[in-house]
Design a protein around this motif. Structure first.
Motif, PDB file in Angstrom:
ATOM      1  N   VAL A 138     -16.847  14.122   0.693  1.00  0.00           N
ATOM      2  CA  VAL A 138     -17.774  14.409  -0.395  1.00  0.00           C
ATOM      3  C   VAL A 138     -16.962  14.501  -1.678  1.00  0.00           C
ATOM      4  O   VAL A 138     -16.049  15.320  -1.783  1.00  0.00           O
ATOM      5  N   VAL A 139     -17.240  13.631  -2.621  1.00  0.00           N
ATOM      6  CA  VAL A 139     -16.562  13.649  -3.912  1.00  0.00           C
ATOM      7  C   VAL A 139     -17.601  14.011  -4.962  1.00  0.00           C
ATOM      8  O   VAL A 139     -18.608  13.318  -5.108  1.00  0.00           O
ATOM      9  N   GLU A 140     -17.367  15.114  -5.627  1.00  0.00           N
ATOM     10  CA  GLU A 140     -18.304  15.523  -6.675  1.00  0.00           C
ATOM     11  C   GLU A 140     -18.118  14.621  -7.888  1.00  0.00           C
ATOM     12  O   GLU A 140     -17.009  14.451  -8.390  1.00  0.00           O
ATOM     13  N   ILE A 141     -19.217  14.041  -8.343  1.00  0.00           N
ATOM     14  CA  ILE A 141     -19.159  13.143  -9.493  1.00  0.00           C
ATOM     15  C   ILE A 141     -19.678  13.897 -10.708  1.00  0.00           C
ATOM     16  O   ILE A 141     -20.821  14.357 -10.711  1.00  0.00           O
ATOM     17  N   PRO A 142     -18.841  14.042 -11.741  1.00  0.00           N
ATOM     18  CA  PRO A 142     -19.288  14.756 -12.940  1.00  0.00           C
ATOM     19  C   PRO A 142     -20.423  14.016 -13.636  1.00  0.00           C
ATOM     20  O   PRO A 142     -20.644  12.828 -13.421  1.00  0.00           O
ATOM     21  N   ARG A 143     -21.145  14.739 -14.515  1.00  0.00           N
ATOM     22  CA  ARG A 143     -22.287  14.181 -15.227  1.00  0.00           C
ATOM     23  C   ARG A 143     -21.941  12.919 -16.017  1.00  0.00           C
ATOM     24  O   ARG A 143     -22.730  11.975 -16.077  1.00  0.00           O
ATOM     25  N   ASP A 144     -20.749  12.917 -16.605  1.00  0.00           N
ATOM     26  CA  ASP A 144     -20.369  11.749 -17.417  1.00  0.00           C
ATOM     27  C   ASP A 144     -19.746  10.635 -16.577  1.00  0.00           C
ATOM     28  O   ASP A 144     -19.214   9.676 -17.110  1.00  0.00           O
ATOM     29  N   ALA A 154      -9.237  10.219  -5.050  1.00  0.00           N
ATOM     30  CA  ALA A 154      -9.860  11.279  -4.252  1.00  0.00           C
ATOM     31  C   ALA A 154     -10.003  10.865  -2.791  1.00  0.00           C
ATOM     32  O   ALA A 154      -9.740  11.654  -1.884  1.00  0.00           O
ATOM     33  N   VAL A 155     -10.405   9.624  -2.558  1.00  0.00           N
ATOM     34  CA  VAL A 155     -10.585   9.128  -1.195  1.00  0.00           C
ATOM     35  C   VAL A 155      -9.246   9.071  -0.467  1.00  0.00           C
ATOM     36  O   VAL A 155      -9.120   9.521   0.674  1.00  0.00           O
ATOM     37  N   VAL A 156      -8.215   8.532  -1.122  1.00  0.00           N
ATOM     38  CA  VAL A 156      -6.892   8.413  -0.502  1.00  0.00           C
ATOM     39  C   VAL A 156      -6.307   9.792  -0.221  1.00  0.00           C
ATOM     40  O   VAL A 156      -5.789  10.054   0.863  1.00  0.00           O
ATOM     41  N   GLU A 157      -6.425  10.689  -1.194  1.00  0.00           N
ATOM     42  CA  GLU A 157      -5.881  12.041  -1.016  1.00  0.00           C
ATOM     43  C   GLU A 157      -6.591  12.773   0.125  1.00  0.00           C
ATOM     44  O   GLU A 157      -5.956  13.455   0.933  1.00  0.00           O
ATOM     45  N   ASN A 158      -7.908  12.601   0.236  1.00  0.00           N
ATOM     46  CA  ASN A 158      -8.661  13.235   1.312  1.00  0.00           C
ATOM     47  C   ASN A 158      -8.240  12.677   2.668  1.00  0.00           C
ATOM     48  O   ASN A 158      -8.061  13.433   3.627  1.00  0.00           O
ATOM     49  N   ALA A 159      -8.085  11.364   2.779  1.00  0.00           N
ATOM     50  CA  ALA A 159      -7.679  10.746   4.052  1.00  0.00           C
ATOM     51  C   ALA A 159      -6.293  11.231   4.465  1.00  0.00           C
ATOM     52  O   ALA A 159      -6.049  11.527   5.632  1.00  0.00           O
ATOM     53  N   LEU A 160      -5.377  11.340   3.499  1.00  0.00           N
ATOM     54  CA  LEU A 160      -4.033  11.828   3.806  1.00  0.00           C
ATOM     55  C   LEU A 160      -4.054  13.281   4.254  1.00  0.00           C
ATOM     56  O   LEU A 160      -3.358  13.666   5.198  1.00  0.00           O
ATOM     57  N   THR A 161      -4.854  14.084   3.609  1.00  0.00           N
ATOM     58  CA  THR A 161      -4.949  15.499   3.977  1.00  0.00           C
ATOM     59  C   THR A 161      -5.516  15.648   5.378  1.00  0.00           C
ATOM     60  O   THR A 161      -4.992  16.406   6.197  1.00  0.00           O
ATOM     61  N   ARG A 162      -6.588  14.909   5.678  1.00  0.00           N
ATOM     62  CA  ARG A 162      -7.195  14.988   7.010  1.00  0.00           C
ATOM     63  C   ARG A 162      -6.247  14.498   8.085  1.00  0.00           C
ATOM     64  O   ARG A 162      -6.284  14.975   9.216  1.00  0.00           O
ATOM     65  N   ALA A 163      -5.380  13.543   7.751  1.00  0.00           N
ATOM     66  CA  ALA A 163      -4.427  12.999   8.721  1.00  0.00           C
ATOM     67  C   ALA A 163      -3.139  13.802   8.767  1.00  0.00           C
ATOM     68  O   ALA A 163      -2.191  13.395   9.430  1.00  0.00           O
ATOM     69  N   GLY A 164      -3.079  14.926   8.052  1.00  0.00           N
ATOM     70  CA  GLY A 164      -1.851  15.723   8.025  1.00  0.00           C
ATOM     71  C   GLY A 164      -0.693  14.964   7.395  1.00  0.00           C
ATOM     72  O   GLY A 164       0.447  15.124   7.786  1.00  0.00           O
ATOM     73  N   TRP A 165      -1.006  14.109   6.455  1.00  0.00           N
ATOM     74  CA  TRP A 165      -0.060  13.245   5.748  1.00  0.00           C
ATOM     75  C   TRP A 165       0.625  12.247   6.679  1.00  0.00           C
ATOM     76  O   TRP A 165       1.704  11.746   6.401  1.00  0.00           O
ATOM     77  N   ASN A 166      -0.027  11.918   7.790  1.00  0.00           N
ATOM     78  CA  ASN A 166       0.441  10.852   8.670  1.00  0.00           C
ATOM     79  C   ASN A 166      -0.099   9.559   8.066  1.00  0.00           C
ATOM     80  O   ASN A 166      -1.288   9.269   8.140  1.00  0.00           O
ATOM     81  N   ARG A 167       0.768   8.816   7.418  1.00  0.00           N
ATOM     82  CA  ARG A 167       0.340   7.646   6.644  1.00  0.00           C
ATOM     83  C   ARG A 167      -0.283   6.555   7.507  1.00  0.00           C
ATOM     84  O   ARG A 167      -1.215   5.882   7.081  1.00  0.00           O
ATOM     85  N   SER A 168       0.212   6.371   8.727  1.00  0.00           N
ATOM     86  CA  SER A 168      -0.357   5.341   9.604  1.00  0.00           C
ATOM     87  C   SER A 168      -1.794   5.667   9.973  1.00  0.00           C
ATOM     88  O   SER A 168      -2.668   4.810   9.947  1.00  0.00           O
ATOM     89  N   ARG A 169      -2.052   6.933  10.324  1.00  0.00           N
ATOM     90  CA  ARG A 169      -3.409   7.331  10.684  1.00  0.00           C
ATOM     91  C   ARG A 169      -4.335   7.238   9.475  1.00  0.00           C
ATOM     92  O   ARG A 169      -5.473   6.788   9.577  1.00  0.00           O
ATOM     93  N   ALA A 170      -3.858   7.687   8.307  1.00  0.00           N
ATOM     94  CA  ALA A 170      -4.684   7.609   7.097  1.00  0.00           C
ATOM     95  C   ALA A 170      -5.012   6.155   6.762  1.00  0.00           C
ATOM     96  O   ALA A 170      -6.138   5.843   6.373  1.00  0.00           O
ATOM     97  N   ALA A 171      -4.043   5.251   6.941  1.00  0.00           N
ATOM     98  CA  ALA A 171      -4.290   3.827   6.670  1.00  0.00           C
ATOM     99  C   ALA A 171      -5.356   3.280   7.608  1.00  0.00           C
ATOM    100  O   ALA A 171      -6.248   2.536   7.185  1.00  0.00           O
TER     101      ALA A 171
END
Length: 196
Positions: A138-144, A154-171
């Motif tokens: 879920v990415v909050e989109i501001p009014r503007d 945001a998407v890349v950072e979220n995937a990395l966080t969920r994968a525990g910074w395991n780059r192969s899994r995030a990819a």
């Protein structure tokens, strides 16, 4: 719904862990609840490894197991397997060959044994969190509005966080190659959070 005396056995499925190599690799990760372990040998057979990957969430391949170990690692890390593959060895010089053969990570044993057990537990806990439904971003989109580059970050950072910074899994989760993900990380200036 069952009756009051029945137990619900449809909980999260266990982590399918495959240990590839000699007896030493089986001792690295002791049996634990929520982990289905399978131990297979990686011996040579006519110049190739006799090992054939079975469905698994995570594989640990012992590079010290003999001549067929590196070939077994390459087969364990085939793209269709879509799994975490950790190569282990007592020799640090084998790390480069392991990563080139497709390993997700490399553990120097016995130094990294506790780290190895920790990532197995983290994989098990990840499967327990979401047994039936994938997590949703879920990415909050501001009014503007939100620029595409900010959304991508945001998407890349979220995937990395969920994968525990395991780059192969995030990819794999993002559906991009690992080199492309590394370029995205560099472009957005992302860095893994400090440990501890």
């Amino acid at each position: 719904m069952g009756s009051a005396g029945e137990r619900d056995v449809s909980g999260p499925r266990p982590l399918r862990l495959e240990l590839v190599g000699g007896a030493a690799v089986a001792e690295l990760v002791p049996p634990e609840a929520g982990i289905d372990r399978r131990h297979v040998a990686a011996g040579p057979a006519r110049g190739r490894s006799a090992y054939a990957p079975a469905p698994a969430d995570m594989r640990i391949v012992d590079l010290d197991a003999g001549k067929g170990a590196l070939a077994a690692l390459a087969r364990a890390a085939e793209p269709a397997a879509a799994t975490v593959v950790v190569a282990v060895s007592r020799k640090p010089s084998r790390a480069a060959a392991a990563l080139a053969a497709g390993a997700t990570d490399f553990a120097l044993v016995p130094r990294d044994s506790e780290w190895l057990r920790a990532i197995v537990r983290r994989e098990r806990d990840r499967l327990r969190r979401s047994p039936d439904e994938p997590e949703r971003l879920v990415v909050e989109i501001p009014r503007d509005g939100l620029r595409l580059v900010e959304y991508e970050r945001a998407v890349v950072e979220n995937a990395l966080t969920r994968a525990g910074w395991n780059r192969s899994r995030a990819a794999r989760e993002l559906g991009v190659s690992r080199p492309r993900l590394l370029r995205m990380i560099e472009r957005h200036g992302l860095a893994a959070p400090p440990c501890g």
